[in-house]
Write a protein that holds these residues in place. Structure first.
Motif: not given
Length: 332
Positions: A128-132
């Protein structure tokens, strides 16, 4: 593949009575020649026309079968599926301040960071990867997801000009960027929660200090890997002057102490990347992180798949018609 209108497949049963009629009763409707004895013709050579006399029948049945398949409306899989995968929860916190346009990495820091991050994402399909993203302010560009193609598309569209155009405040709010990423991992049930923080400067904006954000991350069991990107001397930086681009050399000012303290506080690691190859190696090292099991749901879009069946039916009909009017023509 599955059929939406399965009831139409029952039409295939009509082939059985058609075959019975063809072999048992159709011959009575054809012209015949009566002979007293056919024993002399038992061993006679059969021409290829005789051997292929039933080929039109096979083509006709094939065409009918394909048309029934079309009516049954075949479609590719379109249901939700779930599986257990090995992975961790990761938030990428990326600096997008205007200083990321410096060209000490090729073609510049921003593009090099995006390229290497995209390769990292592609190598971890079950995470599970997200971006800020952050400059003088911070916000989540993409929440954590296993739909990595969408994530990579979002990543490629990240630009440093959002600060240059005044859409967000320019600067480097490391604490805000870290805090935003940590907030996305707060409710994660994964045993391993990680933030990969990449910046090329020192914290000079934001309401939350980097060490305060690091303490919050530690309390939530989140490890932070910090990356300071840029050379150890000066960097070539493009500056717009009167409608043209002029290049100047600007000093590289990375607060390595704060980045090291953040990593140490959260049991992570601090890295320095002075070129693209080092940046790739850093992401490769981080790729060795522990993994944990979690459930993944995947959706396959519904697509009609009748086209091959319709084409096969058309070709079979045309070939049968061609054979009946030429090579396999029967008189009368």
């Amino acid at each position: 593949m599955e059929f939406i209108n399965k009831e139409y497949l029952l039409l295939l049963l009509l082939i059985i009575p058609y075959l019975l009629w063809y072999f048992l009763f159709r011959r009575h409707a054809e012209a015949t020649l009566r002979m007293s004895d056919t024993h002399a013709y038992i061993g006679a050579y059969k021409s290829w026309r005789v051997r292929l006399q039933h080929l039109p029948l096979l083509l006709r049945i094939l065409a009918f079968t394909m048309l029934v398949m079309v009516l049954a409306r075949p479609q590719t899989s379109h249901s939700w599926g779930s599986r257990t995968a090995e992975g961790i929860d990761i938030m990428l916190a990326m600096d997008v301040s205007t200083s990321m346009l410096a060209e000490d990495l090729r073609p510049n820091r921003m593009e090099a960071a995006k390229e290497v991050a995209a390769e990292f994402i592609a190598g971890r399909p079950d995470d599970n990867i997200g971006l800020t993203i952050f400059a003088g302010e911070s916000f989540t560009q993409c929440p954590m997801t296993t739909d990595h193609q969408s994530l990579v598309n979002v990543l490629h569209n990240v630009r440093t000009d959002i600060a240059a155009r005044g859409l967000i405040e320019d600067g480097t709010a490391v604490g805000m960027g870290l805090a935003n990423a940590v907030s996305r991992l707060e409710k994660s049930k994964s045993k391993s929660k990680v933030v990969i923080l990449l910046t090329d400067g020192s914290n000079n904006r934001g309401e939350i200090s980097p060490m305060t954000a690091a303490q919050i991350a530690k309390s939530l069991g989140i490890r932070v890997y910090t990356i300071g990107v840029g050379t150890n001397r000066v960097a070539r930086y493009p500056m717009a002057v009167g409608g043209t681009t002029q290049y100047i050399n600007v000093p590289v000012e990375i607060d390595t102490k704060t980045l090291s303290d953040i990593a140490r506080t959260t049991d992570g690691h601090f890295y320095r990347a002075t070129n693209t190859q080092e940046l790739k190696q850093i992401y490769h090292d981080i790729d060795q992180l522990e993994k944990t099991k979690f459930d993944v749901k995947k959706y396959s879009k519904r697509n009609d798949a009748y086209q091959p069946f319709a084409l096969a039916a058309l070709l079979a009909l045309l070939l049968e018609l061609l054979l009946r009017l030429t090579l396999l023509r029967r008189l009368p």
